[in-house]
Design an enzyme around this catalytic site. Structure first.
Site, PDB file in Angstrom:
ATOM      1  CG  HIS A  92      -1.993   1.043   1.106  1.00 19.82           C
ATOM      2  ND1 HIS A  92      -1.779   2.348   1.483  1.00 19.82           N
ATOM      3  CD2 HIS A  92      -3.254   0.993   0.605  1.00 19.82           C
ATOM      4  CE1 HIS A  92      -2.882   3.043   1.237  1.00 19.82           C
ATOM      5  NE2 HIS A  92      -3.791   2.247   0.700  1.00 19.82           N
ATOM      6  CD  GLU A 162      -4.961   2.290  -3.221  1.00 16.92           C
ATOM      7  OE1 GLU A 162      -6.137   2.123  -2.888  1.00 16.92           O
ATOM      8  OE2 GLU A 162      -3.998   1.915  -2.527  1.00 16.92           O
TER       9      GLU A 162
HETATM   10  C1  PEP Z   1      -6.755   3.144   0.016  1.00 20.76           C
HETATM   11  O1  PEP Z   1      -6.030   3.872   0.697  1.00 20.76           O
HETATM   12  O2  PEP Z   1      -6.490   1.959  -0.177  1.00 20.76           O
HETATM   13  C2  PEP Z   1      -7.965   3.722  -0.567  1.00 20.76           C
HETATM   14  C3  PEP Z   1      -8.493   3.143  -1.613  1.00 20.76           C
HETATM   15  O3  PEP Z   1      -8.455   4.841   0.061  1.00 20.76           O
HETATM   16  P1  PEP Z   1      -9.701   5.754  -0.358  1.00 20.76           P
HETATM   17  O4  PEP Z   1     -10.770   4.871  -0.935  1.00 20.76           O
HETATM   18  O5  PEP Z   1     -10.123   6.412   0.905  1.00 20.76           O
HETATM   19  O6  PEP Z   1      -9.187   6.722  -1.375  1.00 20.76           O
END
Ligand code: PEP
Length: 249
Positions: A92, A162
């Site tokens: 992450h 992400e």
């Molecule tokens: C995350 O940090 O994995 C994430 C997806 O956060 P958010 O949905 O709050 O942007």
């Protein structure tokens, strides 16, 4: 490909009681449908207090790359497995920001697989440039995370695209457009195809994470290459998280 919705609770909620209550509300709201894989990933300390259900699996937010030993404060994949965990989030960006390297993530991926759990590996650029340099960053993180994985295990890994700038906890964040998320997921799949062949690449689940919520979930899930969502802040609201799972069905 079956969709998967993963709730990453991060360092929330504050107490065991609240964690139990949140998990109960999610499990009740989701019921018994198995059309979509659902995972909740509470902080390690609450894992023992929460049981999943037939339709909701437990995930851990990290695990160390050795099964046991002298690493003070660390928790191994085997340990979380013994609490009923099936999935482990790795790499992450909030951990990378605190110094977790690609090399460490690659070792964790292997240990998680060895323990019979499913790694959910997060990759994504810190910033988007207009010259496509962000794609090189994605490729480097991806190939490094997979560098020690045996060919036969590639399809067991879930990849989360992400982008760091899209995570709600980060300043001036905004979600990626569904098109951008799809394009990045396609790039990830093409990179996998180049390295492991098309049949393997086609089977890898690629999901999106970053400011997803009940309002925009459907638009991400409608994209061809996106097979699910990693949900941060919206996963702390049982009603909203359940809505998102319903979109995925
Ligand atoms: C995350 O940090 O994995 C994430 C997806 O956060 P958010 O949905 O709050 O942007």
């Amino acid at each position: 490909m079956k969709n998967i919705i993963v709730g990453n609770w991060k360092m929330n909620p504050k107490t065991k009681k609240e964690a139990e209550s949140l998990a109960k509300s999610v499990i009740k709201g989701i019921g018994s449908s198995s059309k979509v894989d659902v995972v909740i990933a509470p902080p390690h300390v609450f894992l023992g207090a929460i049981s999943g259900s037939k339709a909701v699996s437990l995930g851990a937010q990290d695990a160390f790359y050795e099964p046991s030993g002298s690493q003070t404060g660390e928790v191994s994949p085997l340990m979380v497995k013994s609490l009923g965990v099936k999935y482990v989030i790795l790499g992450h960006s909030s951990r990378r920001a605190r110094g977790e390297t690609d090399e460490v993530i690659a070792k964790k991926v292997i240990e998680v697989l060895k323990s019979g759990l499913v790694p959910i590996v997060c990759i994504g650029e810190r910033e988007r440039d207009h010259d496509g340099r962000f794609l090189a960053a994605i490729k480097d993180q991806l190939m490094s995370a997979f560098s020690k994985v045996a060919r036969k295990d590639i399809t067991k890994v879930i990849v989360t695209y992400e982008p760091v700038w899209a995570i709600s906890a980060n300043k001036s964040s905004h979600p990626a457009s569904p098109g951008d998320a799809n394009e990045a997921a396609l790039f990830i799949r093409k990179t996998l195809a180049h390295n492991y062949g098309i049949p393997i690449a086609k089977k890898v689940r690629i999901i999106y994470g970053g400011s997803s919520n009940a309002k925009n979930a459907e638009s991400f899930l409608a994209e061809r290459e996106v097979a699910g969502l990693l949900v941060g802040s919206a996963s702390l609201n049982a009603k909203e998280f359940v809505e998102m799972v319903k979109c995925a069905r």
